[in-house]
Scaffold this active site. Structure first.
Site, short mmCIF file in Angstrom:
data_model
loop_
_atom_site.label_atom_id
_atom_site.label_comp_id
_atom_site.label_asym_id
_atom_site.label_seq_id
_atom_site.Cartn_x
_atom_site.Cartn_y
_atom_site.Cartn_z
N GLY A 183 -0.02 -34.04 -21.61
CA GLY A 183 0.35 -33.28 -20.21
C GLY A 183 1.36 -34.43 -19.43
CD GLU A 184 5.85 -33.66 -17.78
OE1 GLU A 184 6.58 -34.83 -17.64
OE2 GLU A 184 5.83 -33.16 -19.17
CG ASP B 227 -1.62 -39.62 -5.82
OD1 ASP B 227 -2.24 -38.90 -5.15
OD2 ASP B 227 -0.96 -39.32 -6.65
O1 ACK Z 1 -6.20 -34.04 -17.56
P1 ACK Z 1 -5.36 -34.55 -18.74
O2 ACK Z 1 -5.60 -33.96 -20.26
O3 ACK Z 1 -5.41 -36.04 -18.66
O4 ACK Z 1 -3.96 -34.28 -18.27
C1 ACK Z 1 -3.36 -35.56 -17.69
C2 ACK Z 1 -1.95 -35.86 -18.29
O5 ACK Z 1 -2.12 -36.85 -19.62
C3 ACK Z 1 -1.10 -36.39 -17.62
O6 ACK Z 1 -1.59 -37.37 -16.84
C4 ACK Z 1 -3.69 -37.22 -19.60
N1 ACK Z 1 -3.88 -38.60 -19.64
C5 ACK Z 1 -3.33 -39.39 -18.87
N2 ACK Z 1 -3.49 -40.72 -19.27
C6 ACK Z 1 -4.42 -40.36 -20.37
C7 ACK Z 1 -5.31 -41.32 -21.18
N3 ACK Z 1 -5.16 -42.88 -20.90
N4 ACK Z 1 -5.99 -40.89 -22.23
C8 ACK Z 1 -6.05 -39.61 -22.18
N5 ACK Z 1 -5.27 -38.70 -21.69
C9 ACK Z 1 -4.30 -39.24 -20.45
C10 ACK Z 1 -4.39 -36.68 -18.14
#
Ligand code: ACK
Length: 303
Positions: free
Chosen positions: A32-33, A150
């Site tokens: 994701g972003e 946040d």
């Molecule tokens: O809801 P999501 O799939 O979970 O979309 C966001 C996206 O990246 C942008 O922040 C995912 N994300 C962020 N950090 C992690 C992490 N440590 N492990 C797995 N997914 C992550 C987040």
């Protein structure tokens, strides 16, 4: 290679290490972003799964948030904070390497009508408690003393066992030994979770995090995105909130087919804690220590 931070297990990775085992930055591996750039899933040579946050706006605010996150989170260690394993700074490339959270973010569960059903009352309660513990650590027990600024459902990641981990420290501020209240001209954060004094006057403190926590708590209980509490809405009465938020959501939560029963008294007690947190006056809101004793102590009486 070891970094200069105080945490001995914080690594500086080379680009080839990050991209070694898998083609980490292939579009298919994009999760994701994030705040300052894309997040990808990767695997280190030893098989460990990681999430890689890559700085795409290599200047100005993006860089500021990136550096902020490194200096802050590299120091922080708590089971309810996402663990930063290290960073990779090589030429133009700047990345942060985190432990991988297979269940992604809380909002992807909570606001999805099908996945939400997997979150029974006990799971929701343990998520609320976990987030509260992580926030208490930030506010009180970490060496730096940190205001997150946040906190929201999309910044809570879930591990294999659905334990919550607070993530995204790009906007966090250290308050250390100073007075835990500050003013800013640049209000960052997310409307709907922002306290009135922060949204309108730029004043942030641990109590603005408590407000965001309250909104999050009520979202977790109801399984519905907040439409009730905005930065300028005074707190409704408990009964009103029952009406506004609950109906369908609470019935769903109390549905025995969900596997765990949801005791009505406990539900009311938790909702009450959420409402205390979203009070308009920052000083009226409880601290995170108060919140934890209220959510874990079922002998607290209701007004
Ligand atoms: O809801 P999501 O799939 O979970 O979309 C966001 C996206 O990246 C942008 O922040 C995912 N994300 C962020 N950090 C992690 C992490 N440590 N492990 C797995 N997914 C992550 C987040």
């Amino acid at each position: 290679k070891r970094s200069k931070t105080s945490r001995s297990d914080f690594h500086q990775y080379s680009f080839s290490e990050v991209d070694a085992a898998t083609d980490c930055f292939a579009p298919a591996n994009k999760l994701g972003e994030g705040g300052f750039g894309p997040v990808h899933k990767g695997t280190l040579l030893d098989g460990q799964q990681i999430a890689v946050k890559r700085l795409s706006r290599n200047s100005g605010q993006g860089l500021e948030e990136f550096m902020n996150e490194i200096t802050l989170i590299a120091e922080l260690q708590h089971t309810n904070l996402v663990k930063l394993l290290g960073c990779c700074i090589q030429g133009e490339e700047k990345m942060l390497i985190y432990e991988y959270m297979p269940n992604k973010s809380l909002d992807s569960f909570l606001f999805d009508p099908v996945k939400r059903k997997l979150l029974d009352w006990n799971k929701r309660l343990s998520i609320i408690e976990g987030v509260a513990q992580g926030l208490l650590y930030l506010h009180k027990y970490s060496r730096l003393k940190v205001i997150h600024r946040d906190l929201k459902a999309s910044n809570i990641l879930l591990d294999d066992d659905m334990n919550p981990k607070i993530s995204d420290f790009g906007m966090a501020r250290i308050f250390g030994q100073n007075e835990s209240r500050a003013n800013t001209n640049r209000v960052v954060g997310t409307y709907g979770y922002m306290s009135p004094e922060y949204a309108m006057k730029g004043i942030f403190s641990v109590k603005s995090d408590v407000f965001s926590f309250g909104v999050l708590l009520l979202e977790i209980v109801t399984g519905r995105k907040n439409t009730v509490f905005t930065s300028s809405t005074p707190v409704g009465l408990l009964e009103q909130t029952w009406d506004l938020w609950s109906r369908g959501a609470i019935l769903e939560l109390m549905d025995p087919s969900l596997g765990s029963s949801c005791p009505k008294n406990e539900l009311i007690r938790i909702i009450h804690v959420g409402l205390l947190c979203v009070q308009e006056g920052a000083t009226d809101r409880p601290t995170m220590s108060d919140v934890i004793s209220m959510i874990t102590n079922d002998s607290v009486s209701l007004p």
